[in-house]
Motif scaffolding. Structure first.
Motif, PDB file in Angstrom:
ATOM      1  N   GLY A  30       3.434 -10.393 -29.283  1.00 52.51           N
ATOM      2  CA  GLY A  30       3.374 -10.523 -30.734  1.00 52.51           C
ATOM      3  C   GLY A  30       2.860  -9.277 -31.426  1.00 52.51           C
ATOM      4  N   LYS A  31       2.897  -8.126 -30.744  1.00 58.44           N
ATOM      5  CA  LYS A  31       2.372  -6.883 -31.302  1.00 58.44           C
ATOM      6  C   LYS A  31       3.463  -5.857 -31.591  1.00 58.44           C
ATOM      7  CE  LYS A  31      -2.049  -7.402 -29.000  1.00 58.44           C
ATOM      8  NZ  LYS A  31      -3.042  -6.807 -28.136  1.00 58.44           N
ATOM      9  N   GLY A  32       4.713  -6.242 -31.394  1.00 57.69           N
ATOM     10  CA  GLY A  32       5.832  -5.337 -31.619  1.00 57.69           C
ATOM     11  C   GLY A  32       6.296  -5.368 -33.062  1.00 57.69           C
ATOM     12  N   PRO A  33       7.394  -4.664 -33.329  1.00 60.60           N
ATOM     13  CA  PRO A  33       7.913  -4.615 -34.696  1.00 60.60           C
ATOM     14  C   PRO A  33       8.664  -5.862 -35.143  1.00 60.60           C
ATOM     15  CG  PRO A  33       9.161  -3.145 -33.263  1.00 60.60           C
ATOM     16  CD  PRO A  33       8.045  -3.700 -32.448  1.00 60.60           C
ATOM     17  N   GLY A  34       8.749  -6.867 -34.319  1.00 63.27           N
ATOM     18  CA  GLY A  34       9.426  -8.104 -34.704  1.00 63.27           C
ATOM     19  C   GLY A  34      10.909  -8.056 -34.398  1.00 63.27           C
ATOM     20  N   SER A  35      11.269  -8.503 -33.247  1.00 63.17           N
ATOM     21  CA  SER A  35      12.661  -8.420 -32.807  1.00 63.17           C
ATOM     22  C   SER A  35      13.460  -9.628 -33.276  1.00 63.17           C
ATOM     23  CB  SER A  35      12.723  -8.317 -31.287  1.00 63.17           C
ATOM     24  OG  SER A  35      12.179  -9.472 -30.689  1.00 63.17           O
ATOM     25  N   ILE A  36      14.770  -9.419 -33.345  1.00 68.49           N
ATOM     26  CA  ILE A  36      15.706 -10.501 -33.625  1.00 68.49           C
ATOM     27  C   ILE A  36      16.847 -10.391 -32.619  1.00 68.49           C
ATOM     28  CG2 ILE A  36      15.174 -10.686 -36.080  1.00 68.49           C
ATOM     29  CD1 ILE A  36      17.707  -9.071 -36.633  1.00 68.49           C
ATOM     30  N   ARG A  37      17.490 -11.502 -32.357  1.00 70.44           N
ATOM     31  CA  ARG A  37      18.637 -11.501 -31.445  1.00 70.44           C
ATOM     32  C   ARG A  37      19.924 -11.475 -32.251  1.00 70.44           C
ATOM     33  NH1 ARG A  37      18.704 -11.719 -26.306  1.00 70.44           N
ATOM     34  NH2 ARG A  37      16.895 -12.333 -25.145  1.00 70.44           N
ATOM     35  N   VAL A  38      20.813 -10.595 -31.832  1.00 70.49           N
ATOM     36  CA  VAL A  38      22.153 -10.514 -32.402  1.00 70.49           C
ATOM     37  C   VAL A  38      23.102 -10.638 -31.212  1.00 70.49           C
ATOM     38  CG1 VAL A  38      23.790  -9.133 -33.710  1.00 70.49           C
ATOM     39  CG2 VAL A  38      21.348  -9.000 -34.256  1.00 70.49           C
ATOM     40  N   GLY A  39      23.610 -11.846 -31.024  1.00 70.43           N
ATOM     41  CA  GLY A  39      24.401 -12.095 -29.822  1.00 70.43           C
ATOM     42  C   GLY A  39      23.508 -11.995 -28.608  1.00 70.43           C
ATOM     43  N   ARG A  40      23.864 -11.104 -27.709  1.00 67.91           N
ATOM     44  CA  ARG A  40      23.074 -10.909 -26.495  1.00 67.91           C
ATOM     45  C   ARG A  40      22.077  -9.748 -26.607  1.00 67.91           C
ATOM     46  NH1 ARG A  40      26.928 -10.776 -21.492  1.00 67.91           N
ATOM     47  NH2 ARG A  40      25.085 -11.558 -20.422  1.00 67.91           N
ATOM     48  N   LYS A  41      22.108  -9.048 -27.726  1.00 68.29           N
ATOM     49  CA  LYS A  41      21.252  -7.879 -27.900  1.00 68.29           C
ATOM     50  C   LYS A  41      19.993  -8.227 -28.686  1.00 68.29           C
ATOM     51  CE  LYS A  41      24.807  -4.431 -27.630  1.00 68.29           C
ATOM     52  NZ  LYS A  41      25.154  -3.085 -27.996  1.00 68.29           N
ATOM     53  N   VAL A  42      18.932  -7.541 -28.341  1.00 69.08           N
ATOM     54  CA  VAL A  42      17.681  -7.643 -29.086  1.00 69.08           C
ATOM     55  C   VAL A  42      17.617  -6.431 -30.004  1.00 69.08           C
ATOM     56  CG1 VAL A  42      15.166  -7.680 -28.917  1.00 69.08           C
ATOM     57  CG2 VAL A  42      16.544  -8.868 -27.206  1.00 69.08           C
ATOM     58  N   CYS A  43      17.397  -6.690 -31.276  1.00 66.20           N
ATOM     59  CA  CYS A  43      17.396  -5.619 -32.277  1.00 66.20           C
ATOM     60  C   CYS A  43      16.146  -5.701 -33.147  1.00 66.20           C
ATOM     61  CB  CYS A  43      18.622  -5.736 -33.173  1.00 66.20           C
ATOM     62  SG  CYS A  43      20.186  -5.595 -32.321  1.00 66.20           S
ATOM     63  N   TYR A  44      15.937  -4.618 -33.881  1.00 67.01           N
ATOM     64  CA  TYR A  44      14.881  -4.568 -34.889  1.00 67.01           C
ATOM     65  C   TYR A  44      15.524  -4.250 -36.236  1.00 67.01           C
ATOM     66  CZ  TYR A  44      11.947  -4.107 -30.783  1.00 67.01           C
ATOM     67  OH  TYR A  44      11.347  -4.311 -29.572  1.00 67.01           O
ATOM     68  N   ARG A  61      15.689  -2.335 -39.519  1.00 63.73           N
ATOM     69  CA  ARG A  61      15.268  -0.949 -39.779  1.00 63.73           C
ATOM     70  C   ARG A  61      13.929  -0.882 -40.503  1.00 63.73           C
ATOM     71  NH1 ARG A  61      19.588   2.056 -42.796  1.00 63.73           N
ATOM     72  NH2 ARG A  61      19.158   0.411 -44.290  1.00 63.73           N
ATOM     73  N   ASN A  62      13.776  -1.617 -41.598  1.00 68.61           N
ATOM     74  CA  ASN A  62      12.543  -1.518 -42.388  1.00 68.61           C
ATOM     75  C   ASN A  62      11.320  -2.011 -41.618  1.00 68.61           C
ATOM     76  OD1 ASN A  62      13.962  -0.416 -44.513  1.00 68.61           O
ATOM     77  ND2 ASN A  62      14.275  -2.376 -45.511  1.00 68.61           N
ATOM     78  N   ALA A  63      11.489  -3.078 -40.837  1.00 67.62           N
ATOM     79  CA  ALA A  63      10.367  -3.597 -40.044  1.00 67.62           C
ATOM     80  C   ALA A  63       9.961  -2.585 -38.966  1.00 67.62           C
ATOM     81  CB  ALA A  63      10.749  -4.929 -39.406  1.00 67.62           C
ATOM     82  N   LEU A  64      10.948  -1.966 -38.339  1.00 70.07           N
ATOM     83  CA  LEU A  64      10.663  -0.960 -37.312  1.00 70.07           C
ATOM     84  C   LEU A  64       9.969   0.248 -37.924  1.00 70.07           C
ATOM     85  CD1 LEU A  64      10.933   0.083 -34.404  1.00 70.07           C
ATOM     86  CD2 LEU A  64      13.216   0.920 -35.023  1.00 70.07           C
ATOM     87  N   ILE A  65      10.445   0.698 -39.064  1.00 67.76           N
ATOM     88  CA  ILE A  65       9.843   1.859 -39.726  1.00 67.76           C
ATOM     89  C   ILE A  65       8.393   1.576 -40.109  1.00 67.76           C
ATOM     90  CG2 ILE A  65       9.909   3.290 -41.814  1.00 67.76           C
ATOM     91  CD1 ILE A  65      13.002   3.110 -41.620  1.00 67.76           C
ATOM     92  N   GLU A  66       8.135   0.426 -40.698  1.00 67.82           N
ATOM     93  CA  GLU A  66       6.764   0.077 -41.088  1.00 67.82           C
ATOM     94  C   GLU A  66       5.853  -0.005 -39.870  1.00 67.82           C
ATOM     95  OE1 GLU A  66       5.466   0.059 -44.118  1.00 67.82           O
ATOM     96  OE2 GLU A  66       7.461   0.663 -44.801  1.00 67.82           O
ATOM     97  N   TRP A  67       6.358  -0.579 -38.784  1.00 69.63           N
ATOM     98  CA  TRP A  67       5.576  -0.679 -37.552  1.00 69.63           C
ATOM     99  C   TRP A  67       5.263   0.708 -37.010  1.00 69.63           C
ATOM    100  CZ3 TRP A  67       6.609   0.552 -32.385  1.00 69.63           C
ATOM    101  CH2 TRP A  67       5.733   0.006 -31.453  1.00 69.63           C
ATOM    102  N   LEU A  68       6.249   1.593 -37.016  1.00 71.83           N
ATOM    103  CA  LEU A  68       6.019   2.961 -36.540  1.00 71.83           C
ATOM    104  C   LEU A  68       5.014   3.702 -37.409  1.00 71.83           C
ATOM    105  CD1 LEU A  68       9.684   3.989 -35.671  1.00 71.83           C
ATOM    106  CD2 LEU A  68       7.806   3.756 -34.049  1.00 71.83           C
ATOM    107  N   LEU A  69       5.117   3.540 -38.716  1.00 74.37           N
ATOM    108  CA  LEU A  69       4.205   4.221 -39.628  1.00 74.37           C
ATOM    109  C   LEU A  69       2.758   3.756 -39.453  1.00 74.37           C
ATOM    110  CD1 LEU A  69       6.351   4.404 -42.894  1.00 74.37           C
ATOM    111  CD2 LEU A  69       5.834   6.260 -41.286  1.00 74.37           C
ATOM    112  N   GLN A  70       2.569   2.487 -39.097  1.00 70.48           N
ATOM    113  CA  GLN A  70       1.222   1.984 -38.833  1.00 70.48           C
ATOM    114  C   GLN A  70       0.618   2.650 -37.597  1.00 70.48           C
ATOM    115  OE1 GLN A  70       1.604  -2.231 -38.460  1.00 70.48           O
ATOM    116  NE2 GLN A  70       1.929  -2.562 -40.649  1.00 70.48           N
ATOM    117  N   ARG A  71       1.450   3.087 -36.687  1.00 69.87           N
ATOM    118  CA  ARG A  71       0.981   3.679 -35.436  1.00 69.87           C
ATOM    119  C   ARG A  71       0.782   5.187 -35.541  1.00 69.87           C
ATOM    120  NH1 ARG A  71       1.572  -0.275 -31.415  1.00 69.87           N
ATOM    121  NH2 ARG A  71       1.522   1.241 -29.747  1.00 69.87           N
TER     122      ARG A  71
END
Length: 70
Positions: A42-56, A58-68
């Motif tokens: 529960g500490k990642g950028p918040g993934s979602i599933r699109v078919g068989r792929k796990v994705c992030y 863009r905005n959630a990933l960017i915010e997570w990266l900026l916090q780090r």
């Protein structure tokens, strides 16, 4: 510095960023396995599933990266 990084990431990343090969393809400094482990904790950028792929989203990933960024 964070504003520049945010703008650059917004321009270069697609709306959905696949976790697979995230380091190699997009230059995100985290391996997909590490991100998978963070997602399970529960500490990642918040993934979602699109078919068989796990994705992030863009905005959630960017915010997570900026916090780090120090």
């Amino acid at each position: 510095m964070k504003d520049q990084l945010k703008q650059q990431l917004e321009k270069s990343l697609p709306p959905l960023v696949p976790r697979h090969d995230i380091m190699k393809k997009y230059g995100i400094p985290y391996k997909s396995g590490y991100l998978a482990n963070l997602d399970c904790l529960g500490k990642g950028p918040g993934s979602i599933r699109v078919g068989r792929k796990v994705c992030y989203e863009r905005n959630a990933l960017i915010e997570w990266l900026l916090q780090r960024v120090g």
